[in-house]
Structure formats: C-alpha cells, structure tokens
Design a protein around this motif. Structure first.
Motif, short mmCIF file in Angstrom:
data_model
loop_
_atom_site.label_atom_id
_atom_site.label_comp_id
_atom_site.label_asym_id
_atom_site.label_seq_id
_atom_site.Cartn_x
_atom_site.Cartn_y
_atom_site.Cartn_z
N LYS A 113 0.84 -1.20 0.00
CA LYS A 113 0.00 0.00 0.00
C LYS A 113 0.88 1.25 0.00
O LYS A 113 1.84 1.35 0.75
CB LYS A 113 -0.92 -0.02 1.22
CG LYS A 113 -1.86 1.17 1.30
CD LYS A 113 -1.35 2.20 2.25
CE LYS A 113 -2.11 3.51 2.14
NZ LYS A 113 -1.60 4.53 3.07
N GLY B 133 -7.70 8.32 5.86
CA GLY B 133 -6.60 7.38 6.10
C GLY B 133 -6.98 5.92 5.88
O GLY B 133 -6.20 5.01 6.18
N ASP C 72 -5.16 2.19 4.32
CA ASP C 72 -4.42 1.16 5.06
C ASP C 72 -5.33 -0.03 5.34
O ASP C 72 -4.92 -1.19 5.24
CB ASP C 72 -3.94 1.71 6.42
CG ASP C 72 -2.98 2.87 6.29
OD1 ASP C 72 -2.31 2.96 5.24
OD2 ASP C 72 -2.90 3.68 7.23
N LYS D 143 -0.40 9.34 13.08
CA LYS D 143 -1.12 9.29 11.80
C LYS D 143 -0.59 8.19 10.89
O LYS D 143 -1.09 8.00 9.80
CB LYS D 143 -0.99 10.64 11.10
CG LYS D 143 -1.57 11.76 11.96
CD LYS D 143 -2.48 12.67 11.16
CE LYS D 143 -3.29 13.56 12.06
NZ LYS D 143 -2.51 14.29 13.08
MG MG Z 1 -2.25 7.30 5.96
#
Ligand code: MG
Ligand code: ASP
Length: 402
Positions: free
Chosen positions: A6, A150, A153, A208
């Motif tokens: 990723k 986010g 992931d 993060k």
């Molecule tokens: Mg991220």
C-alpha cells in the motif's frame, strides 16, 4: 509470495513518484511474486476535493461526499496501471465496485463486511499486477462508500487477510513507527517492532502513520504489517502480536489535537441520565472518548467528555436539541485542547508510569484537565498550545530518544 503493498498519497503525489513506485513493484514482480498494490489518492487530492465540495455546499450530504472523494483513488490506480504497462509489466486497475468490496452502509465511515476475491484472483492468475483503490467500498444500495480519512491502510490489510497474503507492506513518507512524531520531537527513535495493541492505541490517539482500523483488522486476522519508507530502502517497523527484540516500558508518546471537550453542566442526578446522554450520542454515531463525572451536589452533577473536534458542531446540535428532555442546565465546550498519551505494554507490570508522566508535565508547568487510563495507556487532556511541549517533556522523561 503474494505481497500486498500500500502506498500513501505522498508516495504517488506526482509523475516521478508514480514511476518510482511502479519500478519498485515491477522488480518484485519480476522476482516471481504476485503483487497487489493498494493506493491512496495523489498528494492532497482528498483535501482539495473536500474544499471543492465545501465551496458548493457547506453541508454536503455524506453520500455525495463519498461519490466525490472516491474519484481520488480511482485516478491514482489508473495512472499506476498505465505506468506499469509502460514499463512492460502487465497490470490492471480495479475500483471497489469492480472487486466488490462490500461495506456497511454508513457513508464517510463505512466498514468492510466481506470482499469478493474472484476478480482479483483471476487477474493474479493471468499474471497481472493488480492495482486496487484504497479507502472505498460498495454498500447494499450499490453506492460508493468511504472508510474514513486514512482508510486505504484498512483496504490493504483487508485484502491481505482475504487473499491470505504472505506480507502486507504499508509504504509511507516516514521510515516507520517512531517513539513520537519526528516533526514534534526530532530525537524520536524508529521502532523495530511494536505490538498490535500498542499500535492500535497510538493510531487511535493521534499517530497518523496507520489507520486505526487497519491495525484492529491486522490483529483480528493475524496479518503482520510492515511500515516502511517509499523513498528510501531502509528497514521499517513490524507490527505484530508479540514483540521479542525490544521490550520497552513505553513504546511511544503521541498527541491528538483533533480533540474537543464538551461539558453538560447541572445534570439532574437520577439513575439513567448517563445512559440517556450517551445513548443519544451513540445513536448519532458520535464517538466519545474520555469521560469525567463530578460528585453530585444538590442533586445535580456535571459530565464532561472528549470527542473529535470535527464532530463538535454535530454533537452540540444533538445535545442542544435534547437539552430539556435530558434535563441539563448548561452545555459548555472547549476546542483548544489536545490529548497527550503514552502507550506501552510494559506498563502492565511496572507501577509509577503515570506518576512519571505527570511529573514531566508538572516540571513544564502544564496542567492536566482530564485523565484516562487503560492497562497499556495513560491519556491526559491539556491545552492545545501545550501539546507539543508535553510530548517532548514526556519523551525525555522516559528516555525514549536515541
Ligand atoms: Mg495514511
Ligand atoms: N485518500 C484518503 C485520505 O486522504 C484515504 C487515504 O489516504 O488513506 O484520507
């Protein structure tokens, strides 16, 4: 080997970076590996799209927001497949709809339910690199959903789990997981390994580097994660069930500035009031964090809790609407606060950890507004302006640096 890789937004931010990633993946492919690539949107695309939406409609519906945001990832996967093809490597891009990555219906914060593997498996069997959009899914209405900021992931981990991949590598613009955010504490040290539980707390509390749900899922399906740099070829951090090499008291300290405190004052002290208030918030999908309740005086008490700052407007709306029915005198809020947390599995068997953290804050003259703890974590609420100073002071007190 089947490897899921990723790459975050900064790793595919422009033409050069896209080719850099493509070349790296092509090398692994040529070694005989099966490769699935999961991508985020390029650079600041998602932020830009959100701004654009805002300029049209301040209160855009979550469904339309997802429809819009999903195009960011679709652009990066198509360009990546083109880059790979131009290098002579067979590749195909797929969005969540083509794969059929089923999620719950909740727009903007959907969760994976199940993922069909036929299409990806078919493409891998015909020796293609498969490039899949991160961050998005499809719900029961056949609408596009997104997984929350986010979330790519989590797409990577979900695919690694369902495909039974041999490795799941999360490439980012930092070299791994650090004892603190290196932008705040330059002495922060990269960890070789960290447990799922520690990483989950760090990710939830402000770090993060990984989406917290990806860590949750990695733990559930026992997918070891490797977090590493997309720019430099150096060893990263492995996230797994148990850590053998480094047994540390504290693994990291982190700050979450996306925090606000809400206080409901003068709540009538009757059994069930807590239930009514928090049930109301839960029904509106508002996530509550630290809760503090005062001792009751004259039959009334105060309840304070923290939430994500970006959920504040909605929370206040919901509470104000129900003010009379939940019988509160006043609702107060404070935006300029931050959560500072220490996380470490070593805490379980070592007393005095919280005291040491509080001492570090005291030495800096930082006052604590709220405290919450778990077996492996201590969190304090402080003024937002003190957050970075607090991180550095705690980092030094526990000698976490190099
Ligand atoms: Mg991220
Ligand atoms: N592009 C999305 C975001 O900016 C998802 C991700 O980067 O993982 O939040």
């Amino acid at each position: 080997m089947l490897i899921v890789k990723k790459f975050g937004g900064s790793s595919v931010a422009n033409r050069e970076r896209i080719f850099c990633v493509a070349k790296r993946c092509a090398e692994d492919y040529k070694k005989g590996n099966d490769i699935v690539i999961v991508l985020s949107a390029m650079g600041d695309t998602t932020d830009d799209l959100m701004e654009e939406a805002k300029s049209i409609n301040e209160k855009a519906s979550k469904r339309e927001m997802d429809m819009l945001l999903a195009i960011g990832e679709q652009k990066s996967v198509a360009l990546m497949a083109m880059a790979l093809q131009s290098l002579g490597v067979p590749a195909i891009s797929l969005n969540a709809f083509q794969v059929m990555m089923h999620t719950t219906s909740r727009y903007g914060n959907a969760r994976f339910k199940n993922i069909d593997i036929e299409r990806i498996q078919h493409e891998l069997d015909s020796h293609k690199i498969v490039v899949v959009t991160g961050f998005q899914g499809v719900n029961k209405y056949n609408d596009v959903t997104t997984l929350g900021r986010g979330g790519s992931d989590t797409t990577a981990v979900a695919l690694a789990a369902i495909l039974n991949a041999d490795a799941c590598e999360i490439y980012t613009d930092v070299e791994g997981v650090y004892t603190a955010d290196p932008r705040i504490e330059p002495k922060a040290r990269k960890l070789k390994e960290i447990t799922y539980d520690e990483m989950l707390d760090l990710a939830t509390l402000g770090a993060k580097v990984l989406h917290n749900r990806s860590v949750e899922m990695a733990k559930k399906y026992d997918v070891p994660l490797i977090v590493r740099s997309s720019l430099k070829s150096v060893e990263g951090t492995t996230v797994k069930e148990e850590v053998k090499v480094e047994k540390m008291l504290i693994s990291g300290v982190t700050a979450d500035k996306n925090t606000a405190r809400i206080s409901v004052l003068g709540v009538k002290d009757k059994p069930g009031v807590e239930f009514r208030i928090f049930n109301l918030l839960a029904k509106n999908n508002i996530n509550i964090d630290t809760i503090l309740q005062s001792v009751s005086e004259d039959g009334r008490k105060d309840i304070s809790f923290t939430i994500a700052q970006d959920a504040m407007r909605e929370t206040l709306e919901v509470l104000n609407e129900a003010k009379d029915s939940i019988n509160v005198r006043k609702i107060e809020y404070e935006e300029n606060v931050a959560k500072v947390s220490i996380v470490g599995a070593g805490m379980i068997s070592n007393p005095g950890v919280a005291a040491k953290m509080f001492e570090a804050l005291y030495d800096e003259g930082i006052s604590i507004k709220m405290i919450s703890t778990s077996e492996i974590r201590v969190t304090v609420l402080v003024e937002e302006k003190d957050a970075d100073k607090a991180v550095r002071a705690i980092h030094a007190a526990f000698a976490l640096g190099e």
